[in-house]
Design an enzyme around this catalytic site. Structure first.
Site: not given
Ligand code: GLN
Length: 478
Positions: A176, A152, A77
């Site tokens: 994410s 994400s 990532k």
């Molecule tokens: N969807 C969650 C957020 O937008 C989790 C994001 C993540 O785990 N990086 O904060």
């Protein structure tokens, strides 16, 4: 899928059935064929990865002991630092930024013989649940490219799910890794907070962030965890324990109690569970029973506050962490007028996307004098209650099982104009993040042709237990 997993890839290379180079070339061909459509990678390091594969082949020929990930191609990532690679965090502000050093977790992969193939697309700074907040490209779900791959860590999930690489790293702050794993039909593991050192991961919510691997099976995740876990002096929050070791075990789960939290299956409690997801989960619970386990109903009474609590804490920490992107130290700089303040605000105004600005505003608000007590402090208290709920639940069972997401992959564009609807898709993943406990998502079937993810949770530091339950289920399912 068509390519072998982590263990099989290494075994074939070590046995001489293929070479690290030949195997990598197959991966690169697959990436070239699929990436234009699926948008998993933003950069593919073809040359440096091939050079590394040749080196690994020579090493093996010379009689050197192969590492635990010898020749295994991996994707990262884009919020992970890897010297010589672009860590843009899915943000315009960091376009072209290369880290001057390599994250500890990445270093561990490389030391074990893995090959770094490239960097993947993500929601800007990890803010999102669909990949649509990337400043570059939105990765597409291999099961239906018109649908989200989850977020994400979208690109890393797609790279594994489409067979481009057998292993990838993402980061999980509120789901994410688990969420895209579920929506793409693969396995993703958020370990206990501090199990994998965060050194070299660009911070989002420091008290929540966990580097987390994706693979196509639990066995492959276990293989990766042996390499990735273990204490690191460069991360003050890292757990002071040696790396996780796999426990060899038969598939059975005789005597295990599987806790089923009432609130996660109750559509009325706000999880908005799809019927198809519920049916797949109920079938999965029956499979656990066939393995010798017994299902017991438990309750997590504060679960309904998890989303609000998470978004207050995560935004507060993000607003503070993102203060470093000021046009002075990292990435792109935009000048406006002659003052330092004008330069900083122009850089942030043009460098950050809409979701980042929303979170910095929200986070700054909940931390501001006068509001701090009412929002941030209160959220911290609720966070402690949520952790307590889990502790009490684990007095009655070995692991908990829930769906990973309330629905299967939604259509791209369906939620992108409604931030609240997007936030709600995290309802089942944020509780484990707030409590810092290990959480695994694995594939547990299909509904209307789309994958359904099952989440297995364990008490803090019981990572091996969670993986073992997942492995037993996977074997039973095979
Ligand atoms: N969807 C969650 C957020 O937008 C989790 C994001 C993540 O785990 N990086 O904060």
């Amino acid at each position: 899928m068509t390519l072998p997993g982590v263990e099989a890839t290494r075994a074939r290379i070590v046995a001489g059935t293929t070479s690290a180079e030949a195997n990598l070339r197959e991966c690169l061909e697959r990436i070239a064929a699929l990436n234009p459509k699926l948008q998993a990678f933003h950069t593919v390091a073809a040359q440096s990865s091939l050079a590394r594969a040749t080196e690994l082949d020579a090493l093996l020929k010379s009689g050197a002991q192969p590492g635990a990930l010898h020749g295994v191609p991996v994707a990262l990532k884009s919020n992970l630092c890897a010297s010589g690679h672009e860590t843009n965090c899915g943000s315009r502000l960091l376009a072209g930024w290369q880290a001057p050093y390599t994250a500890r977790a990445v270093e561990r992969l490389l030391d074990a013989g893995a090959i770094l193939v490239g960097m993947t697309h993500m929601d800007e700074f990890g803010f999102g649940s669909s990949g649509e907040n990337s400043a570059y490209a939105t990765a597409r779900n291999p099961h239906d490219p018109e649908r989200t791959a989850g977020g994400s860590s979208s690109g890393s999930a797609v790279a594994v799910a489409s067979g481009m690489v057998p292993l990838a790293l993402g980061s999980d702050t509120g789901g994410s890794v688990r969420q895209p794993a579920a929506l793409c039909g693969i396995a993703g593991f958020k370990p206990s907070y501090g199990r994998i050192p965060r050194h070299g991961l660009v911070a989002f919510g420091s008290s929540l962030d966990c580097i987390s691997p994706f693979a196509r099976s639990v066995t492959d995740l276990e293989c990766a965890m042996e390499v990735l876990s273990g204490h690191d002096a460069l991360d003050a929050t890292s757990i002071e324990e040696p790396p996780l070791l796999r426990i060899a075990s038969e598939g059975a789960l005789d005597g295990w109690r599987i806790g089923v939290p009432r609130e996660c299956f109750d559509a009325g409690a706000g999880s908005g569970l799809d019927e198809g997801v519920r049916t797949a989960l109920e079938a999965a619970l029956r499979r656990f029973e066939q393995l010798g386990a017994q299902c017991v109903e438990v309750s997590l009474p504060h679960l309904r506050h998890a989303i609000a609590t998470y978004y207050i804490i995560a935004c507060a920490e993000a607003s503070s962490n993102l203060a470093r992107f000021d046009g002075v130290r990292y990435g792109v700089r935009h000048t406006a007028g002659s003052s330092l303040a004008a330069m900083m605000s122009a850089t942030r105004e043009r460098g950050f996307g809409a979701e980042v600005k929303r979170r910095v505003l929200l986070g700054t608000f909940v931390l501001s004098a006068g509001y701090h007590e009412a929002w941030y402090q209160r959220a911290q208290r609720v966070r402690a209650r949520i952790a307590q709920d889990f502790e009490q639940a684990f007095e009655q069972c070995e692991v908990l099982v829930t769906p990973t997401t309330p629905s299967t992959a939604f259509r791209l564009g369906e939620k992108s104009s409604d931030p609240l609807a997007m936030y709600l898709s995290d309802v089942l993943t944020v509780p484990a993040s707030l409590a810092g406990i290990p959480a695994l998502s694995i594939d547990c079937g299909r509904t209307q042709g789309l994958p359904v993810g099952m989440q297995i949770l364990g008490p803090a530091r019981a990572d091996t237990r969670v993986l073992r339950a997942g492995r037993a289920f996977e074997r039973k399912n095979a």
